[in-house]
Design a protein around this motif. Structure first.
Motif, short mmCIF file in Angstrom:
data_model
loop_
_atom_site.label_atom_id
_atom_site.label_comp_id
_atom_site.label_asym_id
_atom_site.label_seq_id
_atom_site.Cartn_x
_atom_site.Cartn_y
_atom_site.Cartn_z
N THR A 102 -2.24 -13.54 56.11
CA THR A 102 -2.07 -14.98 56.35
C THR A 102 -2.07 -15.75 55.04
OG1 THR A 102 -3.11 -14.83 58.53
CG2 THR A 102 -3.06 -16.99 57.49
N THR A 103 -2.95 -15.36 54.12
CA THR A 103 -3.02 -16.04 52.82
C THR A 103 -1.69 -15.93 52.09
OG1 THR A 103 -5.40 -15.68 52.57
CG2 THR A 103 -4.14 -16.04 50.56
N TYR A 104 -1.12 -14.74 52.04
CA TYR A 104 0.16 -14.55 51.36
C TYR A 104 1.28 -15.34 52.05
CZ TYR A 104 -1.07 -11.02 47.86
OH TYR A 104 -1.58 -10.38 46.76
N THR A 105 1.35 -15.25 53.37
CA THR A 105 2.44 -15.92 54.08
C THR A 105 2.35 -17.44 53.94
OG1 THR A 105 1.19 -15.74 56.15
CG2 THR A 105 2.82 -14.04 55.70
N GLU A 106 1.13 -17.98 53.92
CA GLU A 106 0.96 -19.43 53.75
C GLU A 106 1.38 -19.87 52.35
OE1 GLU A 106 -3.05 -20.32 54.79
OE2 GLU A 106 -2.65 -20.37 56.96
N ILE A 107 1.00 -19.09 51.34
CA ILE A 107 1.39 -19.42 49.97
C ILE A 107 2.91 -19.40 49.83
CG2 ILE A 107 1.41 -18.47 47.61
CD1 ILE A 107 -1.56 -17.74 48.08
N ILE A 108 3.53 -18.39 50.39
CA ILE A 108 4.99 -18.28 50.33
C ILE A 108 5.64 -19.44 51.07
CG2 ILE A 108 6.92 -16.88 51.18
CD1 ILE A 108 5.07 -14.42 50.51
N ARG A 109 5.07 -19.82 52.20
CA ARG A 109 5.61 -20.95 52.96
C ARG A 109 5.46 -22.25 52.16
NH1 ARG A 109 3.80 -19.60 57.52
NH2 ARG A 109 1.77 -20.62 57.39
N GLU A 110 4.32 -22.44 51.51
CA GLU A 110 4.11 -23.64 50.69
C GLU A 110 5.09 -23.69 49.52
OE1 GLU A 110 0.03 -24.09 49.51
OE2 GLU A 110 -0.70 -23.70 51.55
N ALA A 111 5.57 -22.52 49.10
CA ALA A 111 6.56 -22.47 48.01
C ALA A 111 7.97 -22.73 48.53
CB ALA A 111 6.50 -21.13 47.31
N GLY A 112 8.09 -23.00 49.85
CA GLY A 112 9.39 -23.31 50.43
C GLY A 112 10.18 -22.10 50.87
N LEU A 113 9.49 -20.96 51.04
CA LEU A 113 10.15 -19.71 51.40
C LEU A 113 9.60 -19.18 52.71
CD1 LEU A 113 9.79 -18.09 47.87
CD2 LEU A 113 11.80 -19.32 48.73
N GLN A 114 10.23 -18.13 53.23
CA GLN A 114 9.75 -17.49 54.45
C GLN A 114 9.72 -15.98 54.25
OE1 GLN A 114 12.03 -18.30 57.97
NE2 GLN A 114 10.48 -17.44 59.34
N ALA A 115 8.54 -15.39 54.44
CA ALA A 115 8.39 -13.93 54.32
C ALA A 115 8.73 -13.29 55.66
CB ALA A 115 6.97 -13.58 53.89
N LEU A 116 9.89 -12.65 55.74
CA LEU A 116 10.32 -12.02 56.99
C LEU A 116 9.84 -10.58 57.11
CD1 LEU A 116 13.94 -13.36 57.53
CD2 LEU A 116 11.76 -14.31 58.29
N VAL A 117 9.58 -9.94 55.97
CA VAL A 117 9.06 -8.58 55.98
C VAL A 117 7.93 -8.48 54.97
CG1 VAL A 117 9.56 -6.13 55.59
CG2 VAL A 117 11.31 -7.61 56.61
N MET A 118 6.82 -7.86 55.38
CA MET A 118 5.70 -7.58 54.48
C MET A 118 5.60 -6.07 54.32
SD MET A 118 3.24 -9.28 52.77
CE MET A 118 2.79 -10.77 53.67
N ASP A 119 5.98 -5.58 53.16
CA ASP A 119 5.98 -4.15 52.87
C ASP A 119 4.72 -3.80 52.09
OD1 ASP A 119 6.93 -1.51 52.53
OD2 ASP A 119 8.98 -2.19 52.21
#
Length: 360
Positions: free
Chosen positions: A154-171
């Motif tokens: 959740t921490t990573y996905t929120e940071i990425i979202r705040e950067a204006g991006l969307q993480a569709l896959v977490m490898d």
């Protein structure tokens, strides 16, 4: 659901974002299998302490750095693949009774304590990949488990979202390298290769046979330890100075610098020892003696003499990874010299960029 191989369905191309402890790497790949082209690669340094032990600590600084990376690279895509590494993820090979995948997921969830070091599976996202029938028991399957705590994801996905991006896959880093390896290398049946990624704070080892992972290990002796050793032994004023010396040598004239390069691999002795221990442990527990290659990636792979030292220690051919054996690159954007320099550093991000939604 944390799904390192099949999170969504579709075929949309994604940007690979490698979030390391010392830098961010972005790779953008165009084309399709057999016709891939690296169109873009960029790096951006991270301040020390922004990420610690694989977990973001300075959220705002990481968001700002990701934004800066995308701006400097000129990349306009918003959908990305990123990865977890080190302490933030657990990778484990287990043997389970032969059963359907749905039954296996329920079994792992209900009996997680037997396989994973978590007390409460409600706090964990996990997935698995069935490697195949066990060599030692025909009634069991070899299975690779991958798990991470939901709060870290959740921490990573929120940071990425705040950067204006969307993480569709977490490898995860070792499997991103496996994706890159599968695209570029052609091992014969039953040949074994060892992928070693030496990052700034974590070294990943992934042993591959017939397109499947047989053994993984992470340890925290990595590039930063080498840089600190160079700094302390040579009395250099900063880590930046030591980092430069680590890769280029030291001295006031060309002859001295060339001579010093011959001994730089000695500063990586602790890493070499751990790699050697890992390979010997794998050999002794698996009975696999026919290891074809050790393939190095990460910034430390470029240390002069390191590949040769490991080759001699292990009696195995050791080489620096080449992401461009079968992947072309935009010759207007990159020179051959640049490609050679970035190859080991870019490996994880290119492996991530090769992922497609719905692949397996």
């Amino acid at each position: 659901m944390f799904d390192w191989k099949n999170l969504f369905s579709g075929s949309k191309q994604l940007v690979g974002l490698d979030i390391g402890s010392s830098s961010l790497k972005l790779a953008e790949i165009q084309g399709e299998t057999g016709k891939y082209v690296l169109g873009r690669f960029s790096q951006f340094p991270l301040e020390e302490g922004v990420i610690a032990e694989g977990v973001p600590v300075e959220h705002e600084k990481l968001v700002a750095s990701i934004k800066a990376l995308f701006k400097e690279s000129g990349c306009s895509r918003k959908n990305i693949v990123t990865s977890l590494s080190g302490h933030s993820v657990i990778i484990k090979k287990v043997n389970l009774p032969t059963m359907e995948e749905a039954e296996m997921r329920d079994l792992i969830r209900d009996e997680a304590g037997k396989y994973l070091p978590f007390d409460n599976m409600q706090e964990v996202n996990f997935d698995f990949q069935i490697v195949g029938p066990s060599e030692f028991n025909p009634n069991q399957l070899d299975v690779i488990l991958v798990a991470a705590k939901k709060d870290i994801i959740t921490t990573y996905t929120e940071i990425i979202r705040e950067a204006g991006l969307q993480a569709l896959v977490m490898d995860v880093d070792p499997f991103a390298l496996e994706t890159l390896y599968e695209e570029n290398y052609d091992p014969e049946e039953n040949e074994v290769d060892v992928l070693v990624n030496i990052g700034a704070s974590i070294t990943n080892i992934n042993v591959i046979k017939n397109g499947a992972s047989l053994f993984t290990r992470d340890f925290t002796i990595a590039g930063n330890a080498v840089t600190e050793s160079v700094k302390d032994r040579l009395g250099l004023p900063s880590m930046a100075d030591a980092e430069k010396v680590k890769l280029e040598g030291y001295g006031d004239d060309a002859a001295t610098k060339a001579s010093s390069r011959e001994s730089l691999h000695l500063y990586a002795e602790p890493i070499c020892m751990e790699i050697e221990r890992s390979v010997e442990y794998f050999r002794s527990t698996s009975g696999e003696m026919n290891i074809r290659n050790v393939i190095l990636s990460g910034g430390c792979a470029r240390i002069p003499g390191l590949a040769g030292d490991l080759s001699q220690r292990l009696s195995i051919e050791t080489q620096i990874i080449d992401p461009f054996k079968k992947i072309a690159y935009n010759k207007k954007a990159f020179t051959p010299e640049t490609i050679e320099q970035i190859a080991p550093v870019a490996a994880v991000s290119i492996g991530l960029a090769l992922r497609r939604l719905g692949d397996k």
